[in-house]
Motif scaffolding. Sequence first.
Motif, PDB file in Angstrom:
ATOM      1  N   ASP A 104       1.150  -1.297   0.425  1.00 47.92           N
ATOM      2  CA  ASP A 104      -0.258  -0.293  -0.032  1.00 47.92           C
ATOM      3  C   ASP A 104       0.621   1.097   0.035  1.00 47.92           C
ATOM      4  N   ARG A 105       0.802   2.321  -0.495  1.00 47.18           N
ATOM      5  CA  ARG A 105       0.802   3.492  -0.325  1.00 47.18           C
ATOM      6  C   ARG A 105       0.188   4.779   0.744  1.00 47.18           C
ATOM      7  N   GLY A 106       0.335   5.020   1.241  1.00 46.82           N
ATOM      8  CA  GLY A 106      -0.325   5.875   2.776  1.00 46.82           C
ATOM      9  C   GLY A 106       0.308   6.948   3.101  1.00 46.82           C
ATOM     10  N   THR A 107      -0.512   7.539   4.260  1.00 44.58           N
ATOM     11  CA  THR A 107       0.762   8.730   5.055  1.00 44.58           C
ATOM     12  C   THR A 107       0.474   8.223   6.346  1.00 44.58           C
ATOM     13  N   ILE A 108       1.932   8.273   7.313  1.00 43.25           N
ATOM     14  CA  ILE A 108       1.378   8.725   8.591  1.00 43.25           C
ATOM     15  C   ILE A 108       1.583   9.519   9.180  1.00 43.25           C
ATOM     16  N   SER A 109       0.581  10.138  10.071  1.00 46.51           N
ATOM     17  CA  SER A 109       0.070  11.147  10.085  1.00 46.51           C
ATOM     18  C   SER A 109       0.844  12.566   9.459  1.00 46.51           C
ATOM     19  N   GLY A 110       0.992  12.362   8.020  1.00 39.94           N
ATOM     20  CA  GLY A 110       0.777  13.467   7.171  1.00 39.94           C
ATOM     21  C   GLY A 110       2.252  13.134   6.444  1.00 39.94           C
ATOM     22  N   VAL A 111       2.884  12.039   7.014  1.00 44.87           N
ATOM     23  CA  VAL A 111       4.105  12.018   6.181  1.00 44.87           C
ATOM     24  C   VAL A 111       4.398  10.624   5.599  1.00 44.87           C
ATOM     25  N   GLN A 112       4.694  10.888   4.175  1.00 37.49           N
ATOM     26  CA  GLN A 112       4.370  10.005   3.078  1.00 37.49           C
ATOM     27  C   GLN A 112       5.077   8.648   3.411  1.00 37.49           C
ATOM     28  N   VAL A 113       4.610   7.265   3.417  1.00 40.59           N
ATOM     29  CA  VAL A 113       5.238   5.762   3.191  1.00 40.59           C
ATOM     30  C   VAL A 113       5.199   5.723   2.187  1.00 40.59           C
ATOM     31  N   GLU A 114       6.771   5.320   1.453  1.00 42.58           N
ATOM     32  CA  GLU A 114       6.903   5.355   0.159  1.00 42.58           C
ATOM     33  C   GLU A 114       6.956   3.872   0.175  1.00 42.58           C
ATOM     34  N   ARG A 115       6.927   3.033   0.876  1.00 43.43           N
ATOM     35  CA  ARG A 115       7.098   1.660   0.941  1.00 43.43           C
ATOM     36  C   ARG A 115       6.952   0.421   1.996  1.00 43.43           C
ATOM     37  N   VAL A 116       6.109  -0.210   1.994  1.00 43.88           N
ATOM     38  CA  VAL A 116       5.774  -1.303   3.640  1.00 43.88           C
ATOM     39  C   VAL A 116       5.899  -2.492   3.024  1.00 43.88           C
ATOM     40  N   VAL A 117       7.085  -2.608   3.847  1.00 42.61           N
ATOM     41  CA  VAL A 117       7.444  -4.822   3.102  1.00 42.61           C
ATOM     42  C   VAL A 117       7.067  -5.536   4.331  1.00 42.61           C
ATOM     43  N   ARG A 118       7.307  -6.332   4.346  1.00 37.44           N
ATOM     44  CA  ARG A 118       7.317  -7.411   5.470  1.00 37.44           C
ATOM     45  C   ARG A 118       8.013  -8.180   6.366  1.00 37.44           C
ATOM     46  N   ARG A 119       8.765  -8.244   7.167  1.00 36.31           N
ATOM     47  CA  ARG A 119       9.076  -8.487   7.813  1.00 36.31           C
ATOM     48  C   ARG A 119       9.026 -10.097   9.313  1.00 36.31           C
ATOM     49  N   GLY A 120       8.901 -10.902   8.722  1.00 33.24           N
ATOM     50  CA  GLY A 120       8.310 -12.491   9.809  1.00 33.24           C
ATOM     51  C   GLY A 120       6.281 -11.347   9.939  1.00 33.24           C
ATOM     52  N   SER A 121       6.278 -11.666  10.840  1.00 34.02           N
ATOM     53  CA  SER A 121       4.714 -10.794  11.243  1.00 34.02           C
ATOM     54  C   SER A 121       4.829  -9.062  11.139  1.00 34.02           C
ATOM     55  N   THR A 122       5.560  -8.783  11.039  1.00 33.04           N
ATOM     56  CA  THR A 122       6.098  -6.983  11.331  1.00 33.04           C
ATOM     57  C   THR A 122       6.110  -6.247  10.058  1.00 33.04           C
ATOM     58  N   ALA A 123       5.850  -5.252  10.516  1.00 31.55           N
ATOM     59  CA  ALA A 123       5.637  -4.497   8.924  1.00 31.55           C
ATOM     60  C   ALA A 123       6.320  -3.629   9.479  1.00 31.55           C
ATOM     61  N   LEU A 124       7.294  -3.269   8.533  1.00 33.41           N
ATOM     62  CA  LEU A 124       8.492  -2.412   7.763  1.00 33.41           C
ATOM     63  C   LEU A 124       7.669  -1.458   7.171  1.00 33.41           C
ATOM     64  N   HIS A 125       7.972   0.061   7.703  1.00 37.77           N
ATOM     65  CA  HIS A 125       7.246   1.302   6.653  1.00 37.77           C
ATOM     66  C   HIS A 125       8.256   1.831   6.398  1.00 37.77           C
TER      67      HIS A 125
END
Length: 451
Positions: A104-125
């Motif tokens: 996905d793409r989106g924002t975290i409190s207005g900060v743009q998220v450029e990539r989201v990947v999974r490491r185990g069951s942890t999501a890295l933004h």
Amino acid sequence: MMTTWTTASMTLKISVLSQNQRESTLWTLTKIDLLIFATHLNNCVFRYHFTIKMSFACQRDCYAKTYKTKVVSCEPVQLEGKSKYEVILEDTVLFPEGGGQPDDRGTISGVQVERVVRRGSTALHYTDRPLEEGGEVELEVDWERRFDHMQQHSGQHLITAVADKMYGYKTTSWNLAIGCDAKCFIELNTKSLSAKEMEAIEDHCNRSIQQCTSVKIRWLQSNDPELQTVRGRGLPDDHDGEVRVVEMEGIDTNMCCGTHVSNLSHIQAVKLLHTENKRGSTLLFFVAGARVFRQLERCYGNERTFNKLLSVGPEEHVAAVKRIQEENRASSKHSRNLLRELATLFSSLHLQSEPVNPLAIFHRNDGDVEFMNILASNLSEKGVLLFVTVGGDKGSGQFLLAGTPVQVKELGPKVCTVLNGKGGGKGGRYQGKCSNIERRSEVEILLKENM
């Protein structure tokens, strides 16, 4: 002191920390454990330890567009050679890439998220700006991108199930192409797929959509015998906990981590486009949802443009284009014949002059390799040093130098350098391509000086 409670849905462990342990309140989230610290009670702190499903908020509610959570960590990292920040949250509504679905793409409190990947069951933004650890943040999903992916992904499940049910064709891989105008495909384990089969599969899929078939998300234990009857290509090596299953009522049950529509009616429609062969299998290209309507809009726009360009209606487009192609082929053949005659004429006129000039230079904007070779055959055999170029008056073009082997060996590389070209040859010819054809007058001076 440790107490363990067991319920139908989770195991709850409570440990009591003494007063001097109260400051140890920052814990790291693991793959399946969530640690939440409670309030002080009688100079103690209660630690609640929940064993939960391996899932993200986006997997539990695929329609959630916003979500409030907290920042667990934020570290500077390098991503594809660029400086970014790797952010881990307590939970996330932004889907990390997986199951063939892009992230996905989106924002975290207005900060743009450029990539989201999974490491185990942890999501890295990955973001351009840091976020405060422990701070509460609000996530917002790029909904247009997400819902498009949901339509394509659920469409793929539907097409895969129907192709298997109707003809026994198994899907061995698939591709969710990114972009609202892109085309997705599934790879089927069959050497061919007929137009009649495509039509039947498409009709069956769209009837299922029209019937508003329900789509449900269920979780099964990894040792549940039901998993043996569920479609899937296996679990990731780092999977832990329960298995997520996507069920299209009466149609398909599939292990999948991706986001999906809750009802097939939300797909709107699927359109099977064409097939391509791939080493004994078949790639079936398709679009679903809003992409179907964009495809229709683009095709209709092209149709109206062709109506004007060809001065005929849609039913005559193919015949009109074929007629133009035939005319172009005839015209090209005629042009080639004229060029051959011109090359023969130019060489004859040169040889008829008295005395014969030992250097012949020609340039033809509409010339080709055959034009140059005819000149070379007619003139170099008569002891004439030939330099001929074809192409525009400036920029790129082609050149040929023909003469005695000694002349060509010495002058060919020099000519190539002047024209900023690349070429080679042997015997009495040196030819190639160049990017400064306008410097041919300098070549003429060079050749005259070396005659």
